[in-house]
Design a protein around this motif. Sequence first.
Motif, PDB file in Angstrom:
ATOM      1  N   ILE A 187       0.073   2.348 -24.750  1.00  0.00           N
ATOM      2  CA  ILE A 187      -0.500   3.190 -23.713  1.00  0.00           C
ATOM      3  C   ILE A 187      -0.018   2.708 -22.359  1.00  0.00           C
ATOM      4  O   ILE A 187       0.394   1.550 -22.206  1.00  0.00           O
ATOM      5  N   TYR A 188      -0.075   3.590 -21.395  1.00  0.00           N
ATOM      6  CA  TYR A 188       0.436   3.308 -20.064  1.00  0.00           C
ATOM      7  C   TYR A 188      -0.597   3.724 -19.018  1.00  0.00           C
ATOM      8  O   TYR A 188      -1.446   4.573 -19.263  1.00  0.00           O
ATOM      9  N   LEU A 189      -0.501   3.096 -17.867  1.00  0.00           N
ATOM     10  CA  LEU A 189      -1.274   3.510 -16.704  1.00  0.00           C
ATOM     11  C   LEU A 189      -0.306   3.602 -15.534  1.00  0.00           C
ATOM     12  O   LEU A 189       0.150   2.576 -15.024  1.00  0.00           O
ATOM     13  N   THR A 244      -3.411  -8.125 -16.791  1.00  0.00           N
ATOM     14  CA  THR A 244      -2.236  -8.234 -15.930  1.00  0.00           C
ATOM     15  C   THR A 244      -2.684  -8.027 -14.484  1.00  0.00           C
ATOM     16  O   THR A 244      -3.461  -7.112 -14.186  1.00  0.00           O
ATOM     17  N   GLN A 245      -2.210  -8.900 -13.594  1.00  0.00           N
ATOM     18  CA  GLN A 245      -2.661  -8.885 -12.203  1.00  0.00           C
ATOM     19  C   GLN A 245      -1.911  -7.824 -11.409  1.00  0.00           C
ATOM     20  O   GLN A 245      -0.670  -7.756 -11.446  1.00  0.00           O
ATOM     21  N   VAL A 246      -2.670  -7.022 -10.684  1.00  0.00           N
ATOM     22  CA  VAL A 246      -2.112  -6.058  -9.727  1.00  0.00           C
ATOM     23  C   VAL A 246      -2.625  -6.428  -8.347  1.00  0.00           C
ATOM     24  O   VAL A 246      -3.837  -6.520  -8.136  1.00  0.00           O
ATOM     25  N   THR A 247      -1.701  -6.650  -7.422  1.00  0.00           N
ATOM     26  CA  THR A 247      -2.061  -6.994  -6.049  1.00  0.00           C
ATOM     27  C   THR A 247      -1.406  -5.995  -5.106  1.00  0.00           C
ATOM     28  O   THR A 247      -0.187  -5.815  -5.144  1.00  0.00           O
ATOM     29  N   VAL A 248      -2.233  -5.333  -4.311  1.00  0.00           N
ATOM     30  CA  VAL A 248      -1.745  -4.346  -3.344  1.00  0.00           C
ATOM     31  C   VAL A 248      -1.963  -4.917  -1.954  1.00  0.00           C
ATOM     32  O   VAL A 248      -3.102  -5.055  -1.492  1.00  0.00           O
ATOM     33  N   PRO A 279       0.835  -1.214   0.000  1.00  0.00           N
ATOM     34  CA  PRO A 279       0.000   0.000   0.000  1.00  0.00           C
ATOM     35  C   PRO A 279       0.864   1.256   0.000  1.00  0.00           C
ATOM     36  O   PRO A 279       1.874   1.323   0.707  1.00  0.00           O
ATOM     37  N   GLY A 280       0.449   2.226  -0.805  1.00  0.00           N
ATOM     38  CA  GLY A 280       1.222   3.447  -0.962  1.00  0.00           C
ATOM     39  C   GLY A 280       2.253   3.393  -2.072  1.00  0.00           C
ATOM     40  O   GLY A 280       2.842   4.423  -2.425  1.00  0.00           O
ATOM     41  N   GLY A 281       2.468   2.221  -2.618  1.00  0.00           N
ATOM     42  CA  GLY A 281       3.457   2.051  -3.669  1.00  0.00           C
ATOM     43  C   GLY A 281       2.943   2.427  -5.046  1.00  0.00           C
ATOM     44  O   GLY A 281       1.808   2.901  -5.198  1.00  0.00           O
ATOM     45  N   SER A 282       3.783   2.193  -6.048  1.00  0.00           N
ATOM     46  CA  SER A 282       3.467   2.569  -7.431  1.00  0.00           C
ATOM     47  C   SER A 282       3.764   1.424  -8.390  1.00  0.00           C
ATOM     48  O   SER A 282       4.639   0.593  -8.126  1.00  0.00           O
ATOM     49  N   LEU A 283       3.016   1.408  -9.468  1.00  0.00           N
ATOM     50  CA  LEU A 283       3.270   0.511 -10.590  1.00  0.00           C
ATOM     51  C   LEU A 283       2.949   1.253 -11.885  1.00  0.00           C
ATOM     52  O   LEU A 283       2.097   2.152 -11.892  1.00  0.00           O
ATOM     53  N   ARG A 284       3.598   0.852 -12.962  1.00  0.00           N
ATOM     54  CA  ARG A 284       3.262   1.375 -14.280  1.00  0.00           C
ATOM     55  C   ARG A 284       2.905   0.198 -15.178  1.00  0.00           C
ATOM     56  O   ARG A 284       3.731  -0.689 -15.406  1.00  0.00           O
ATOM     57  N   LEU A 285       1.676   0.208 -15.674  1.00  0.00           N
ATOM     58  CA  LEU A 285       1.222  -0.802 -16.620  1.00  0.00           C
ATOM     59  C   LEU A 285       1.438  -0.314 -18.044  1.00  0.00           C
ATOM     60  O   LEU A 285       1.321   0.887 -18.319  1.00  0.00           O
ATOM     61  N   SER A 286       1.740  -1.249 -18.927  1.00  0.00           N
ATOM     62  CA  SER A 286       1.898  -0.943 -20.342  1.00  0.00           C
ATOM     63  C   SER A 286       0.950  -1.806 -21.161  1.00  0.00           C
ATOM     64  O   SER A 286       0.645  -2.928 -20.774  1.00  0.00           O
ATOM     65  N   CYS A 287       0.519  -1.271 -22.292  1.00  0.00           N
ATOM     66  CA  CYS A 287      -0.318  -2.021 -23.234  1.00  0.00           C
ATOM     67  C   CYS A 287       0.205  -1.718 -24.627  1.00  0.00           C
ATOM     68  O   CYS A 287       0.061  -0.595 -25.121  1.00  0.00           O
TER      69      CYS A 287
END
Length: 113
Positions: free
Chosen positions: A78-80, A107-111, A14-22
């Motif tokens: 594109i990115y998120l 793509t799985q994101v787990t916080v 929690p509080g962290g960051s990720l960048r997704l790409s497509c």
Amino acid sequence: QVQLVESGGGLVQPGGSLRLSCAASQSIFAFYTMDWYRQAPEKQRELVATITRNGATDYEDSVKGRFTIFRDNAKNTIYLQMNSLKPEDTAVYYCYAPAVNEWGQGTQVTVSS
């Protein structure tokens, strides 16, 4: 037929960051509005962010100020960018091209701490 391939998911605190790409398979990607959706367990898929071919953006209320959608048309990608992640952001994230009704594989994101 456009193919979309997401990457960048993972486990983050929690509080962290990720960048997704497509990444899209065709150069005409530059003419598409593109969306990021997410689907949490036992919940409906929801629209998270949209970017038009001209770069205008819109966001679901719970991610405003934390997530940023952007595109690099030269790379057909594109990115998120997701900052200040919360446990409730945990989901499978999908990119979507509504003009051609094509989805990526997700793509799985787990916080979680």
